[in-house]
Design an enzyme around this catalytic site. Structure first.
Site, PDB file in Angstrom:
ATOM      1  CG  ASP A   1      -0.724   5.378   2.980  1.00 23.62           C
ATOM      2  OD1 ASP A   1      -2.025   5.547   2.126  1.00 23.62           O
ATOM      3  OD2 ASP A   1       0.093   5.131   3.204  1.00 23.62           O
TER       4      ASP A   1
ATOM      5  CG  MET B   1      -5.096   9.645   1.399  1.00 20.21           C
ATOM      6  SD  MET B   1      -4.030   8.900   2.592  1.00 20.21           S
ATOM      7  CE  MET B   1      -2.936   8.490   1.574  1.00 20.21           C
TER       8      MET B   1
ATOM      9  CG  HIS C   1      -1.977   1.055   0.920  1.00 27.11           C
ATOM     10  ND1 HIS C   1      -3.522   0.794   0.563  1.00 27.11           N
ATOM     11  CD2 HIS C   1      -2.262   2.524   2.232  1.00 27.11           C
ATOM     12  CE1 HIS C   1      -4.084   2.305   0.953  1.00 27.11           C
ATOM     13  NE2 HIS C   1      -2.409   2.718   1.801  1.00 27.11           N
TER      14      HIS C   1
ATOM     15  CG  MET D   1      -9.663   6.741   4.812  1.00 25.12           C
ATOM     16  SD  MET D   1      -8.418   6.346   4.367  1.00 25.12           S
ATOM     17  CE  MET D   1      -7.629   6.630   5.738  1.00 25.12           C
TER      18      MET D   1
ATOM     19  CG  HIS E   1      -4.412   6.076   0.280  1.00 27.08           C
ATOM     20  ND1 HIS E   1      -4.818   5.392   1.242  1.00 27.08           N
ATOM     21  CD2 HIS E   1      -5.617   6.477  -0.088  1.00 27.08           C
ATOM     22  CE1 HIS E   1      -6.012   6.534   1.950  1.00 27.08           C
ATOM     23  NE2 HIS E   1      -6.530   6.752   1.108  1.00 27.08           N
TER      24      HIS E   1
HETATM   25  C1  DX5 Z   1      -3.203   7.290   6.495  1.00 33.25           C
HETATM   26  C2  DX5 Z   1      -2.692   6.195   5.756  1.00 33.25           C
HETATM   27  C3  DX5 Z   1      -3.023   5.104   5.836  1.00 33.25           C
HETATM   28  C4  DX5 Z   1      -1.598   4.545   7.264  1.00 33.25           C
HETATM   29  C5  DX5 Z   1      -1.666   3.307   7.846  1.00 33.25           C
HETATM   30  O1  DX5 Z   1      -3.458   8.627   6.021  1.00 33.25           O
HETATM   31  O2  DX5 Z   1      -3.722   6.221   4.768  1.00 33.25           O
HETATM   32  O3  DX5 Z   1      -1.990   4.247   4.744  1.00 33.25           O
HETATM   33  O4  DX5 Z   1      -0.246   5.035   6.693  1.00 33.25           O
HETATM   34  O5  DX5 Z   1      -0.759   3.629   9.374  1.00 33.25           O
HETATM   35  P1  DX5 Z   1      -1.756   3.217  10.174  1.00 33.25           P
HETATM   36  O6  DX5 Z   1      -2.057   1.868  10.331  1.00 33.25           O
HETATM   37  O7  DX5 Z   1      -0.281   3.095  11.128  1.00 33.25           O
HETATM   38  O8  DX5 Z   1      -2.814   3.279  11.237  1.00 33.25           O
HETATM   39 ZN    ZN Z   2      -2.880   5.020   3.082  1.00 31.90          ZN
END
Ligand code: DX5
Ligand code: ZN
Length: 229
Positions: free
Chosen positions: A39, A72, A37, A141, A70
């Site tokens: 980000d 954002m 994954h 989320m 992903h």
């Molecule tokens: C948050 C990200 C997540 C994040 C999750 O904005 O989209 O993918 O990395 O991290 P953990 O597992 O540490 O909550």
């Molecule tokens: Zn993410």
């Protein structure tokens, strides 16, 4: 990419060594990760900046399996082609990222990728009810996006509503944020099959000492499958 609803663990490289993404991806895959994954944050849609398509392209050769990107970011559409060229298998955009999510999802599939739609904790399941035939993945989320290591927010009712909405369609439910062996069973029982985990996978290990990654992945998988490790 074949579809099934078995539990898939997707380590988020947001919790990896940023100077060593290639080796980190290879290490977690060797330790049992199903997807990687990735980000992407723009400092506008979320209050943090990570990296973009060029970094995804650089790490792609180090990933054997699924690269799950992903986004954002807002806006999204102008960057879709770049992420296709970077080798993303799944490209997920937020339903909150703009007024034309329908067009965005069409464009993602049109560029040859699986299309995902993500929902912030404050967004109801009904926000994606018209999109079920346009998506391959719905990302719920369970933290407000922007940072790793935040506290899990219970979205069980939303996950169940989405599972019902999806019906027999080959659409994954992915959970992102605060997933660990304690929270994994809740989301798996509600209908999720892809579990993103950053801190809960990368804690305690490193590229030089990757065995803890494997222990962490197995603990989450076992918990989600109802067997406490
Ligand atoms: C948050 C990200 C997540 C994040 C999750 O904005 O989209 O993918 O990395 O991290 P953990 O597992 O540490 O909550
Ligand atoms: Zn993410």
């Amino acid at each position: 990419m074949t579809f099934d609803r078995s539990i898939k663990i997707a380590p988020s490289i947001l919790a990896a060594d940023f100077a060593n993404f290639g080796a980190e991806c290879a290490a977690v895959e060797a330790q049992g990760a199903d997807w990687i994954h990735v980000d992407v944050m723009d400092g506008h849609f979320v209050p943090n900046i990570t990296f973009g398509a060029a970094t995804c392209a650089a790490i792609r050769p180090h990933i054997k399996g699924v690269m799950d990107v992903h986004l954002m970011i807002a806006p999204v559409d102008a960057y879709i082609e770049d992420f296709a060229k970077a080798g993303a298998d799944v490209l997920t955009a937020h339903v909150e990222a703009g007024p034309h999510i329908h067009r965005t999802l069409q464009a993602i599939r049109g560029a040859g990728m699986k299309a995902g739609v993500a929902l912030n904790p404050g967004t109801p399941a009904s926000a994606v009810s018209e999109l079920m035939d346009l998506v391959d993945l719905v990302c719920v989320m369970t933290v407000n996006p922007g940072f790793g290591g935040q506290k899990f927010i219970d979205m069980t009712a939303k996950i169940k509503a989405l599972r019902e909405m999806i019906g027999d369609r080959p659409v994954h439910i992915e959970i992102d944020g605060g997933v660990d062996p304690k929270t994994a069973p809740l989301v798996a029982q509600a209908g999720a099959d892809v579990l993103v985990a950053g801190s809960a996978v990368f804690r305690g290990g490193s590229v030089a000492d990757p065995a803890p990654y494997g222990d962490n992945i197995r603990a989450i998988r076992a918990a989600a499958s109802g067997v406490w490790a």
